[in-house]
Design a protein around this motif. Sequence first.
Motif, PDB file in Angstrom:
ATOM      1  N   ALA A  19     105.847  43.671  50.956  1.00  0.00           N
ATOM      2  CA  ALA A  19     106.058  44.067  52.351  1.00  0.00           C
ATOM      3  C   ALA A  19     107.024  43.106  53.037  1.00  0.00           C
ATOM      4  O   ALA A  19     107.830  43.523  53.860  1.00  0.00           O
ATOM      5  CB  ALA A  19     104.725  44.100  53.102  1.00  0.00           C
ATOM      6  N   CYS A  20     106.952  41.842  52.692  1.00  0.00           N
ATOM      7  CA  CYS A  20     107.816  40.848  53.348  1.00  0.00           C
ATOM      8  C   CYS A  20     108.947  40.379  52.442  1.00  0.00           C
ATOM      9  O   CYS A  20     110.077  40.233  52.888  1.00  0.00           O
ATOM     10  CB  CYS A  20     106.982  39.657  53.794  1.00  0.00           C
ATOM     11  SG  CYS A  20     105.722  40.124  54.988  1.00  0.00           S
ATOM     12  N   ALA A  42     112.919  34.719  52.428  1.00  0.00           N
ATOM     13  CA  ALA A  42     113.361  34.202  51.139  1.00  0.00           C
ATOM     14  C   ALA A  42     113.071  35.213  50.038  1.00  0.00           C
ATOM     15  O   ALA A  42     112.007  35.842  50.031  1.00  0.00           O
ATOM     16  CB  ALA A  42     112.635  32.894  50.851  1.00  0.00           C
ATOM     17  N   GLY A  43     114.011  35.343  49.104  1.00  0.00           N
ATOM     18  CA  GLY A  43     113.754  36.126  47.893  1.00  0.00           C
ATOM     19  C   GLY A  43     112.907  35.292  46.949  1.00  0.00           C
ATOM     20  O   GLY A  43     112.937  34.066  46.991  1.00  0.00           O
ATOM     21  N   HIS A  83     109.715  43.742  44.012  1.00  0.00           N
ATOM     22  CA  HIS A  83     110.013  42.820  42.913  1.00  0.00           C
ATOM     23  C   HIS A  83     110.591  41.490  43.417  1.00  0.00           C
ATOM     24  O   HIS A  83     111.343  40.830  42.711  1.00  0.00           O
ATOM     25  CB  HIS A  83     110.971  43.461  41.900  1.00  0.00           C
ATOM     26  CG  HIS A  83     110.474  44.765  41.354  1.00  0.00           C
ATOM     27  ND1 HIS A  83     109.243  44.913  40.761  1.00  0.00           N
ATOM     28  CD2 HIS A  83     111.032  46.000  41.349  1.00  0.00           C
ATOM     29  CE1 HIS A  83     109.069  46.175  40.401  1.00  0.00           C
ATOM     30  NE2 HIS A  83     110.142  46.856  40.757  1.00  0.00           N
ATOM     31  N   GLY A  84     110.250  41.124  44.660  1.00  0.00           N
ATOM     32  CA  GLY A  84     110.686  39.824  45.186  1.00  0.00           C
ATOM     33  C   GLY A  84     112.132  39.792  45.640  1.00  0.00           C
ATOM     34  O   GLY A  84     112.685  38.708  45.865  1.00  0.00           O
ATOM     35  N   LYS A  85     112.734  40.990  45.792  1.00  0.00           N
ATOM     36  CA  LYS A  85     114.121  41.052  46.291  1.00  0.00           C
ATOM     37  C   LYS A  85     114.109  41.608  47.707  1.00  0.00           C
ATOM     38  O   LYS A  85     113.854  42.796  47.916  1.00  0.00           O
ATOM     39  CB  LYS A  85     114.969  41.955  45.381  1.00  0.00           C
ATOM     40  CG  LYS A  85     115.516  41.198  44.182  1.00  0.00           C
ATOM     41  CD  LYS A  85     116.353  42.081  43.294  1.00  0.00           C
ATOM     42  CE  LYS A  85     115.459  42.982  42.484  1.00  0.00           C
ATOM     43  NZ  LYS A  85     116.103  43.649  41.361  1.00  0.00           N
ATOM     44  N   LEU A 116      98.882  42.239  42.132  1.00  0.00           N
ATOM     45  CA  LEU A 116      98.875  41.087  43.049  1.00  0.00           C
ATOM     46  C   LEU A 116     100.258  40.913  43.671  1.00  0.00           C
ATOM     47  O   LEU A 116     100.394  40.671  44.873  1.00  0.00           O
ATOM     48  CB  LEU A 116      98.508  39.796  42.301  1.00  0.00           C
ATOM     49  CG  LEU A 116      97.074  39.571  41.872  1.00  0.00           C
ATOM     50  CD1 LEU A 116      96.958  38.224  41.147  1.00  0.00           C
ATOM     51  CD2 LEU A 116      96.128  39.600  43.060  1.00  0.00           C
ATOM     52  N   ALA A 117     101.291  41.023  42.825  1.00  0.00           N
ATOM     53  CA  ALA A 117     102.667  40.803  43.294  1.00  0.00           C
ATOM     54  C   ALA A 117     103.078  41.877  44.303  1.00  0.00           C
ATOM     55  O   ALA A 117     103.914  41.620  45.169  1.00  0.00           O
ATOM     56  CB  ALA A 117     103.631  40.792  42.107  1.00  0.00           C
TER      57      ALA A 117
END
Length: 115
Positions: A49-50, A64-65, A54-56, A43-44
């Motif tokens: 892509a944006c 936003a990270g 890993h949210g970085k 899911l993560a």
Amino acid sequence: MMRTARYLAAAAATLATGFAVAQQPAPPAFAASNLSPAGVRALAANCAACHGTHGKPAPGSTLAGLAGKPKDELLTAMTQFKQGKKPATVMHQLAKGYSDEELAALADHFSKQAR
Ligand code: HEC
């Protein structure tokens, strides 16, 4: 008189077509959530892509990270997007694609990623 009758027939046909469209089968329901560790990672990955792997976000990105942010902050933002309470260009639509449980799992996941 004839014109009126023809008009009424056409209007009735249009209405009938409208009803036929309205009676199409409902779209399929969402698949059941997979909230196993691998399922949450999958899911993560939809966010990478944006918001970056890993949210970085990539260097220079204006997005936003997500990595290492407090879980509550992430979940509140996503819930507000989903409910249309937080102005957004895309997140209000994206957030609607996830159940509340999935959003909570995503918030937990990203809060645990190293910044
Ligand atoms: C198509 C690009 C795109 C994708 C994919 C995407 N986001 Fe976003 N996200 C944005 C944008 C752009 C914003 C800023 C708000 C807006 O304009 O929608 C944002 C904002 C956010 C915010 C608020 C961050 C803050 O500090 O203000 C969170 C939380 C968030 N996204 C979570 C996610 C999660 C979780 C996913 C994956 C399920 C995801 N996003 C997928 C583009 C994206």
